[in-house]
Design a protein around this motif. Structure first.
Motif, short mmCIF file in Angstrom:
data_model
loop_
_atom_site.label_atom_id
_atom_site.label_comp_id
_atom_site.label_asym_id
_atom_site.label_seq_id
_atom_site.Cartn_x
_atom_site.Cartn_y
_atom_site.Cartn_z
N ASN A 18 4.07 26.46 101.15
CA ASN A 18 3.76 25.43 100.15
C ASN A 18 4.01 25.87 98.72
O ASN A 18 4.44 25.08 97.89
CB ASN A 18 2.32 24.96 100.31
N LYS A 19 3.72 27.12 98.40
CA LYS A 19 3.81 27.58 97.01
C LYS A 19 5.08 28.37 96.70
O LYS A 19 5.46 28.49 95.55
CB LYS A 19 2.61 28.49 96.68
N GLY A 20 5.72 28.92 97.74
CA GLY A 20 6.87 29.78 97.52
C GLY A 20 8.16 29.00 97.36
O GLY A 20 8.19 27.78 97.50
N GLN A 21 9.22 29.72 97.05
CA GLN A 21 10.53 29.08 96.96
C GLN A 21 11.35 29.50 98.17
O GLN A 21 11.18 30.59 98.69
CB GLN A 21 11.23 29.46 95.66
N SER A 22 12.24 28.61 98.60
CA SER A 22 13.01 28.91 99.80
C SER A 22 14.50 28.96 99.51
O SER A 22 15.00 28.28 98.62
CB SER A 22 12.74 27.87 100.88
N VAL A 23 15.17 29.80 100.28
CA VAL A 23 16.62 29.94 100.23
C VAL A 23 17.06 30.04 101.68
O VAL A 23 16.36 30.62 102.51
CB VAL A 23 17.02 31.22 99.46
N ALA A 24 18.22 29.49 101.99
CA ALA A 24 18.66 29.51 103.38
C ALA A 24 20.15 29.75 103.50
O ALA A 24 20.91 29.49 102.58
CB ALA A 24 18.30 28.18 104.05
N ASN A 25 20.53 30.26 104.66
CA ASN A 25 21.92 30.24 105.09
C ASN A 25 21.91 29.72 106.53
O ASN A 25 20.89 29.20 106.98
CB ASN A 25 22.60 31.62 104.91
N ARG A 26 23.00 29.85 107.25
CA ARG A 26 23.05 29.25 108.59
C ARG A 26 22.08 29.91 109.56
O ARG A 26 21.61 29.27 110.50
CB ARG A 26 24.47 29.34 109.16
N GLN A 27 21.78 31.19 109.36
CA GLN A 27 20.97 31.92 110.34
C GLN A 27 19.49 32.04 109.99
O GLN A 27 18.65 32.13 110.87
CB GLN A 27 21.52 33.34 110.52
N PHE A 28 19.18 32.07 108.69
CA PHE A 28 17.80 32.33 108.28
C PHE A 28 17.37 31.45 107.12
O PHE A 28 18.19 31.08 106.28
CB PHE A 28 17.63 33.80 107.84
N VAL A 29 16.07 31.16 107.08
CA VAL A 29 15.45 30.56 105.90
C VAL A 29 14.47 31.61 105.39
O VAL A 29 13.71 32.19 106.18
CB VAL A 29 14.68 29.26 106.26
N LEU A 30 14.49 31.87 104.10
CA LEU A 30 13.60 32.87 103.51
C LEU A 30 12.73 32.21 102.46
O LEU A 30 13.25 31.64 101.50
CB LEU A 30 14.42 34.00 102.87
N TYR A 31 11.43 32.28 102.66
CA TYR A 31 10.47 31.82 101.65
C TYR A 31 9.94 33.06 100.96
O TYR A 31 9.61 34.05 101.61
CB TYR A 31 9.29 31.09 102.31
N SER A 32 9.85 33.01 99.63
CA SER A 32 9.29 34.15 98.90
C SER A 32 8.26 33.65 97.90
O SER A 32 8.42 32.58 97.30
CB SER A 32 10.40 34.93 98.18
N LEU A 33 7.20 34.42 97.76
CA LEU A 33 6.11 34.07 96.85
C LEU A 33 5.61 35.33 96.17
O LEU A 33 5.29 36.32 96.83
CB LEU A 33 4.96 33.41 97.64
N LYS A 34 5.57 35.29 94.84
CA LYS A 34 5.11 36.44 94.05
C LYS A 34 3.62 36.64 94.26
O LYS A 34 2.84 35.69 94.22
CB LYS A 34 5.39 36.16 92.56
N LYS A 35 3.22 37.89 94.51
CA LYS A 35 1.81 38.25 94.66
C LYS A 35 1.48 39.26 93.56
O LYS A 35 1.97 40.38 93.57
CB LYS A 35 1.56 38.91 96.02
N GLU A 36 0.67 38.84 92.61
CA GLU A 36 0.35 39.71 91.47
C GLU A 36 -0.45 40.94 91.94
O GLU A 36 -1.32 40.84 92.79
CB GLU A 36 -0.47 38.95 90.43
N GLY A 37 -0.09 42.08 91.38
CA GLY A 37 -0.86 43.30 91.61
C GLY A 37 -0.65 43.95 92.96
O GLY A 37 -1.42 44.84 93.34
N GLU A 38 0.36 43.55 93.71
CA GLU A 38 0.63 44.18 95.00
C GLU A 38 1.67 45.27 94.83
O GLU A 38 2.68 45.07 94.16
CB GLU A 38 1.13 43.15 96.01
N ALA A 39 1.45 46.42 95.47
CA ALA A 39 2.38 47.54 95.34
C ALA A 39 3.52 47.46 96.35
O ALA A 39 4.56 48.08 96.17
CB ALA A 39 1.63 48.85 95.53
N THR A 40 3.33 46.71 97.43
CA THR A 40 4.37 46.58 98.45
C THR A 40 4.65 45.10 98.68
O THR A 40 4.07 44.24 98.04
CB THR A 40 3.93 47.21 99.79
N TYR A 41 5.52 44.83 99.62
CA TYR A 41 5.77 43.45 100.02
C TYR A 41 5.21 43.25 101.42
O TYR A 41 4.93 44.22 102.14
CB TYR A 41 7.27 43.12 99.99
#
Length: 119
Positions: A18-41
């Protein structure tokens, strides 16, 4: 991949959808959302039954986790990533999965470097 680096709960998936942004190609859809103060993903994986049977779905998830593990130094920390595999991903080998995933990561500007360095 460590447990803290996985998105498991339904409400966490929904939040990224709901809050993230999405990008796609034929094989995958990737949603990403910034998390403040996190050292890893963190990553969450979604592979529908339409993609294939259990063995195929687990293989795809294993390949995706391996790509993230091998490229962890190039992927921006402080984000939640949700990857949805589409049907063509079932036919791909590791190198195809890697190049496809790096393509969508590049499109979201989630990679530090443009080309992968082989050392």
């Amino acid at each position: 991949m460590k447990k803290e680096q996985r998105i498991k709960k339904n409400d966490e998936f929904s939040y990224v959808f709901n809050k993230g942004q999405s990008v796609a190609n034929r094989q995958f859809v990737l949603y990403s959302l910034k998390k403040e103060g996190e050292a890893t993903y963190r990553i969450g994986l979604s592979v529908s039954k339409r993609v294939g049977h259990a063995v195929t779905r687990n293989r795809i998830k294993r390949l995706i986790r391996t790509v993230f593990q091998e490229n962890k130094d190039d992927i921006m920390p402080g984000f939640d990533y949700v990857i949805i595999a589409r049907k063509p991903a079932a036919e791909m080998d590791y190198h195809q999965v890697e190049s496809s995933l790096l393509h969508v990561l590049r499109k979201t500007r989630a990679l530090y470097r443009k080309n992968k360095s082989h050392s």
